[in-house]
Design a protein around this motif. Sequence first.
Motif, PDB file in Angstrom:
ATOM      1  N   PHE A 159      38.539  32.447  31.472  1.00  6.72           N
ATOM      2  CA  PHE A 159      38.759  32.380  32.916  1.00  6.72           C
ATOM      3  C   PHE A 159      40.242  32.585  33.233  1.00  6.72           C
ATOM      4  CE2 PHE A 159      34.603  30.663  32.612  1.00  6.72           C
ATOM      5  CZ  PHE A 159      34.018  30.671  33.877  1.00  6.72           C
ATOM      6  N   LEU A 160      41.114  31.991  32.427  1.00  5.74           N
ATOM      7  CA  LEU A 160      42.553  32.134  32.643  1.00  5.74           C
ATOM      8  C   LEU A 160      42.993  33.560  32.356  1.00  5.74           C
ATOM      9  CD1 LEU A 160      43.755  28.823  30.936  1.00  5.74           C
ATOM     10  CD2 LEU A 160      43.163  29.204  33.333  1.00  5.74           C
ATOM     11  N   LEU A 161      42.414  34.147  31.327  1.00  7.28           N
ATOM     12  CA  LEU A 161      42.751  35.520  30.956  1.00  7.28           C
ATOM     13  C   LEU A 161      42.326  36.491  32.051  1.00  7.28           C
ATOM     14  CD1 LEU A 161      42.187  36.904  27.350  1.00  7.28           C
ATOM     15  CD2 LEU A 161      42.014  38.357  29.360  1.00  7.28           C
ATOM     16  N   ALA A 162      41.100  36.308  32.557  1.00  5.69           N
ATOM     17  CA  ALA A 162      40.594  37.193  33.599  1.00  5.69           C
ATOM     18  C   ALA A 162      41.339  36.993  34.913  1.00  5.69           C
ATOM     19  CB  ALA A 162      39.096  36.971  33.800  1.00  5.69           C
ATOM     20  N   ALA A 163      41.702  35.740  35.228  1.00  7.05           N
ATOM     21  CA  ALA A 163      42.433  35.472  36.469  1.00  7.05           C
ATOM     22  C   ALA A 163      43.777  36.173  36.485  1.00  7.05           C
ATOM     23  CB  ALA A 163      42.623  33.964  36.651  1.00  7.05           C
ATOM     24  N   ALA A 164      44.357  36.370  35.307  1.00  8.18           N
ATOM     25  CA  ALA A 164      45.634  37.074  35.206  1.00  8.18           C
ATOM     26  C   ALA A 164      45.456  38.584  35.242  1.00  8.18           C
ATOM     27  CB  ALA A 164      46.349  36.670  33.920  1.00  8.18           C
ATOM     28  N   GLY A 165      44.210  39.053  35.233  1.00  7.48           N
ATOM     29  CA  GLY A 165      43.941  40.482  35.309  1.00  7.48           C
ATOM     30  C   GLY A 165      44.230  41.236  34.035  1.00  7.48           C
ATOM     31  N   LEU A 166      44.261  40.535  32.909  1.00  4.10           N
ATOM     32  CA  LEU A 166      44.658  41.172  31.656  1.00  4.10           C
ATOM     33  C   LEU A 166      43.505  41.909  30.972  1.00  4.10           C
ATOM     34  CD1 LEU A 166      46.995  38.393  30.208  1.00  4.10           C
ATOM     35  CD2 LEU A 166      47.630  40.524  31.357  1.00  4.10           C
ATOM     36  N   ASP A 167      42.280  41.711  31.456  1.00  4.01           N
ATOM     37  CA  ASP A 167      41.151  42.414  30.848  1.00  4.01           C
ATOM     38  C   ASP A 167      41.137  43.890  31.207  1.00  4.01           C
ATOM     39  OD1 ASP A 167      40.703  41.184  33.410  1.00  4.01           O
ATOM     40  OD2 ASP A 167      38.631  41.869  33.325  1.00  4.01           O
ATOM     41  N   SER A 168      41.685  44.249  32.376  1.00  5.00           N
ATOM     42  CA  SER A 168      41.805  45.658  32.783  1.00  5.00           C
ATOM     43  C   SER A 168      40.491  46.424  32.637  1.00  5.00           C
ATOM     44  CB  SER A 168      42.910  46.358  31.967  1.00  5.00           C
ATOM     45  OG  SER A 168      44.151  45.713  32.141  1.00  5.00           O
ATOM     46  N   GLY A 169      39.405  45.803  33.023  1.00  2.00           N
ATOM     47  CA  GLY A 169      38.118  46.469  32.979  1.00  2.00           C
ATOM     48  C   GLY A 169      37.451  46.493  31.621  1.00  2.00           C
ATOM     49  N   ARG A 170      38.058  45.845  30.629  1.00  7.15           N
ATOM     50  CA  ARG A 170      37.475  45.799  29.288  1.00  7.15           C
ATOM     51  C   ARG A 170      36.631  44.535  29.127  1.00  7.15           C
ATOM     52  NH1 ARG A 170      42.954  46.357  26.027  1.00  7.15           N
ATOM     53  NH2 ARG A 170      43.549  44.963  27.737  1.00  7.15           N
ATOM     54  N   PRO A 171      35.600  44.589  28.291  1.00  2.32           N
ATOM     55  CA  PRO A 171      34.705  43.429  28.176  1.00  2.32           C
ATOM     56  C   PRO A 171      35.363  42.217  27.543  1.00  2.32           C
ATOM     57  CG  PRO A 171      34.100  45.126  26.584  1.00  2.32           C
ATOM     58  CD  PRO A 171      35.120  45.726  27.496  1.00  2.32           C
ATOM     59  N   LEU A 172      34.990  41.058  28.048  1.00  2.00           N
ATOM     60  CA  LEU A 172      35.394  39.768  27.505  1.00  2.00           C
ATOM     61  C   LEU A 172      34.138  39.004  27.111  1.00  2.00           C
ATOM     62  CD1 LEU A 172      37.975  38.613  30.224  1.00  2.00           C
ATOM     63  CD2 LEU A 172      38.499  39.672  28.014  1.00  2.00           C
TER      64      LEU A 172
END
Length: 333
Positions: A126-139
């Motif tokens: 959740f913290l990683l996605a909130a920072a926008g670091l996934d850039s459309g890649r799967p988590l």
Amino acid sequence: MAQDETGPLSTEQAQAQFGQQPIKERHIAILAYPGVLNSALHGLAEMLLLANRCAAEQGLPWRFYPEFVTWPAQIQTQTQSRWDAVLLPPAMDDSGYGQENEALSQWLRQCHGQGALIASACAGAFLLAAAGLDSGRPLTTHWGLEAAFRQRFAKAKLDCGQILIDQGDIISAGGMMSWLELGFALVARLGDPSLVSQLGKLLVVDTGVREQRFYRRFEAKLNHGDSAIAGLQTWLEQQLHGPISVVAMAGYCHMTPRTLQRRFLKATGLQPAQYLLELRMQRARERLESGNDSFERIATELGYEDVSACRRAFTRLCGLSPGEYRRRFRRSG
């Protein structure tokens, strides 16, 4: 953090032990945030220190230096400005990850921009996605958090069937104990893959490939507010022994099939046919765990005329064949 005999050697000690071979220091930030799972927080640090012991025994020059960084107190004041990796451990509750915090997100983006690997386990995603670091890649995250994650990050890609997804600059792991997989991945990436086997033996932990879908359970949610769909869900639980079409479901709810599919998807997050498959495969899991009936009999009682089709569906959804699943999860007694 304080070091004991399992901690890294000083630069002078390591150089004396390994001669001219340069020591490769890896500085790891482990985020201590509200609600964090303390066993994972400290376990990750201790795992990295044990990796140092394995490296010393193998004559390898990698040394890990884990340090706790407390949020929010230390985010602005912590002394280490550049990290090789930032770890986001699991949580006991959503007090730390359940809402947006731009200061934390900005700090994570800054660390990532400076070259740090950002790695999450379980709710840390959740913290990683909130920072926008996934850039459309799967988590990946814990399968039990899937609905909450999708609701909050509607555009994010999520694969809760996997225990670990390595994207190079970001790594995510699912499940509360997946911090072990995350630790092994980090040791292999920032140290040497040969360390993983020795570290697994030291910890008495299986380092073989696992998938989160081995452990996933389907839990029907009835508190979505659509009483007609909730009634249908209850009815479906009692109809698994025979063929059920979308037309039959729509008739039970006095709706057109199109209206049913729209309302069912909105209420449950699944199309009716996929929901029915999930129900049947969960029933099959339970039967394999607790009984002695053959899979052929289980498949027939779940409304399948083609046992092979049922077996293929089970393997695709659960990641294990029925026989493998029974051997792994059958209850004793």
